[in-house]
Write an enzyme that holds these catalytic residues in place. Structure first.
Site, short mmCIF file in Angstrom:
data_model
loop_
_atom_site.label_atom_id
_atom_site.label_comp_id
_atom_site.label_asym_id
_atom_site.label_seq_id
_atom_site.Cartn_x
_atom_site.Cartn_y
_atom_site.Cartn_z
N SER A 217 0.81 -1.22 0.00
CA SER A 217 0.00 0.00 0.00
C SER A 217 0.85 1.29 0.00
CB SER A 217 -0.87 -0.09 1.26
OG SER A 217 -1.22 1.13 1.77
N TYR A 469 -4.08 8.49 -11.03
CA TYR A 469 -5.23 7.93 -10.32
C TYR A 469 -6.50 8.50 -10.96
CZ TYR A 469 -8.03 6.66 -6.16
OH TYR A 469 -8.94 6.12 -5.29
#
Ligand code: FAD
Length: 557
Positions: A217, A469
């Site tokens: 992550s 993103y």
């Protein structure tokens, strides 16, 4: 802060029942959304986990009895509501199915081991009986990481009881942490000793240390503090053959780094029980400001120059033109003195040849000592000024920090109103950045159709490149939501892989990206990964059907 099975948690959405997204100006918000997507209508959902129609647990009684012997009677559950809850994560398709009351392949039991030895005993039982095992941290996976796959019985290991910060080594600035510790609990303990891990994924409130490590992550402040891969010093992993404990040293030239092999293993090699993580002192000062750049391209150049100049922002978040426009449209219209101030601001920007609606907003945050923050801020400002940026002051920075964990609640609002909303991400080198961005954006727009919104931002920067993103919205195909999403996802992921991007920058592979792994890694890379898995998990019981391309060993065979 544990969201694992708790009657107050929104199994159909994000967070707790008493949490919701506050839309500052609903008229303006819905005018923008309907202007882009057309009319929307409320979509009802199943109201209780008790209404789910699940098949009965397939776990033989003998196995349940043995699991109870290992972890205690209260730590094993075959309750239907609990099984439904633990069978899916928090991806768009998970929420669509949860809202329909549809969990077609529910886990058969949840076991909550109290310590590492119990985790090991559960794994040994599973390997001996060829039962699939899925580690479950916070359950915030967005790639199908916690969903059972295939035909045979599955045990979900809920890590909630391994929730202690065991030790803080002040001298080394490291902490020994159990894998089930949730984000806010970890930071609360570290702060008391003057430290932070500096790892704040948007899912921070409801995700766990073990989940962060297992998915490689990256937090919102990774540009300064590092993503989880850089923060892990060593790990302990329980697998059917025993406990792998990697050396607790700052650095070593003793062959490939085994800890890094566990980082990103997504539960396919074993259960991470504990880790040593690197800490930072709490920053003396934080300074977060907004800048407006003439275009996303100018912002990407500025980001590259900032990173390559050795300036170390905690946050460098650059919205493309579409995201900038929508974030302005979705905020409350300024009133009174604020409206007057905004008029003056717009006049000032116009004089510099900038326009809020067609530019690109950057949030630039620095954390550290007073002197470092000032010095870095000035160095970044010089670069930004040269590239035509104007400062928007500290209020966009403050607003971003205030709301940075709130956006997932907005997803619930869209889903309540029949709107598909999802995100996907990649990373690439600076030279390929804008080309790849255009390819993915066009692939998304093509698959979504006219009535859609596609927007993107850069949020994790490196000296050699950065992440991209995307957030996209479109009216749902009623009844065909999953098929619609699959078309869109395939178009975007094909574009990512063909365009030389990372198959995932931080969301991981799970089920969702697995079919692209062979193309992404190549035949040799895929073979290596499959062989590692096969050697360490010959029965194929560890989180089958995730991450590893074309795995031939499976407990279902
Ligand atoms: C709204 C939202 C925002 C998000 N924002 C971010 C973000 O900013 N950055 C980011 O990186 N990700 C983000 N994610 C994705 C997700 O939160 C991360 O992947 C997170 O690391 C998962 O942690 P978890 O504890 O919830 O793991 P889980 O969802 O429980 O598990 C994830 C995977 O790890 C495995 N796993 C869990 N615990 C262990 C363990 N102890 N040992 C071995 N395997 C284990 C599971 O089997 C599964 O394959 C976001 C997700 C959502 C829903």
């Amino acid at each position: 802060m544990v969201m694992q099975f708790d009657k107050r948690s929104k199994w159909w959405g994000w967070g707790k029942e008493d949490e919701a997204y506050h839309i500052p100006d609903p008229d303006r918000f819905w005018a923008y959304v309907r202007g882009r997507l057309g009319t929307t209508k409320p979509r009802p959902r199943v109201t209780s986990l008790a209404d789910f129609k699940l098949r009965k647990s397939r776990l033989p009684r003998r196995d349940i009895a043995e699991l109870r012997q290992i972890s205690g009677a209260g730590a094993v559950s075959t309750d239907g509501e609990e099984r439904a809850f633990f069978s899916l994560g928090k991806s768009y398709t998970d929420l669509v199915r949860m809202r329909r009351g549809e969990v077609s392949n529910a886990t058969d039991a949840i076991v909550r081991p109290g310590d590492e030895q119990q985790v090991l005993a559960v794994m040994r039982l599973a390997a001996g009986r060829r039962l699939a095992v899925i580690p479950f941290g916070g359950g915030t996976s967005v790639v199908g990481g916690v969903e059972p796959v295939g035909e045979g019985p599955t045990i979900t290991i809920d890590m909630a009881a391994l929730n202690q910060v065991l030790e803080i080594d002040r001298e080394a600035a490291t902490a020994t942490v159990q894998a089930g510790v949730m984000g806010p609990d970890l930071e609360r303990v570290l702060r008391r000793s003057g430290f932070t891990l500096g790892h704040f994924p948007q899912s921070f409130r409801y995700s766990s240390v073990g989940g962060w490590i297992a998915t490689r992550s990256a937090g919102q402040n990774s540009t300064k503090y590092g993503a989880i891969a850089a923060l892990v010093q060593s790990v302990r992993l329980a697998h059917p053959e025993g406990i792998l404990s990697t050396p607790n040293v700052p650095a070593a030239a003793a062959g490939p780094d085994l800890a890094q092999m566990i980082v990103g293993s997504e539960g396919t090699l074993g259960v991470i029980t504990q880790a040593n993580v690197r800490l930072s002192g709490l920053p003396e000062r934080r300074s977060y400001r907004g800048y407006l750049l003439p275009s996303f391209a100018a912002g990407v150049q500025a980001s590259r120059e900032i990173m390559q100049a050795g300036v170390e922002p905690a946050v460098l978040r650059l919205s493309d033109e579409a995201e900038t426009e929508s974030s302005l449209a979705l905020r409350a219209a300024p009133q009174g003195a604020a409206a007057a101030a905004e008029r003056v601001g717009r006049w000032y920007l116009q004089r510099k040849g900038l326009d809020l609606e067609s530019g690109s907003i950057m949030i630039l945050g620095f954390e550290g000592s007073e002197a470092d923050v000032r010095h870095s801020g000035e160095a970044a400002k010089r670069i930004l000024k040269r590239l035509g940026a104007a400062s928007l002051g500290s209020s966009p920075g403050r607003a971003w920090r205030r709301s940075r964990f709130a956006a997932p609640h907005l997803r619930d609002v869209f889903l309540d109103n029949g709107i598909m909303v999802d995100t996907l991400e990649t990373s690439t080198t600076w030279g390929n950045y804008l080309t790849l961005h255009a390819k993915i954006r066009d692939a998304l727009r093509g698959a979504l159709g006219e009535r859609s919104v596609v927007m993107a931002h850069l949020s994790h920067s490196y000296t050699d490149g950065g992440s991209i993103y995307y957030t996209f919205l479109a009216p749902q195909d009623e009844g065909g939501e999953i098929e619609q999403w699959e078309r869109v996802k395939a178009a975007a992921t094909d574009a990512i892989v063909a365009g030389g991007g990372a198959l995932s920058h931080h969301h991981a592979i799970g089920i969702e990206h697995r079919r692209w792994m062979r193309d992404y890694l190549g035949d040799e890379g895929s073979r290596w990964l499959s062989q590692i898995k096969r050697t360490l998990d010959p029965e194929g019981v560890m989180n089958p059907g995730k991450l590893i391309p074309d795995l031939e060993v499976s407990p279902r065979e």
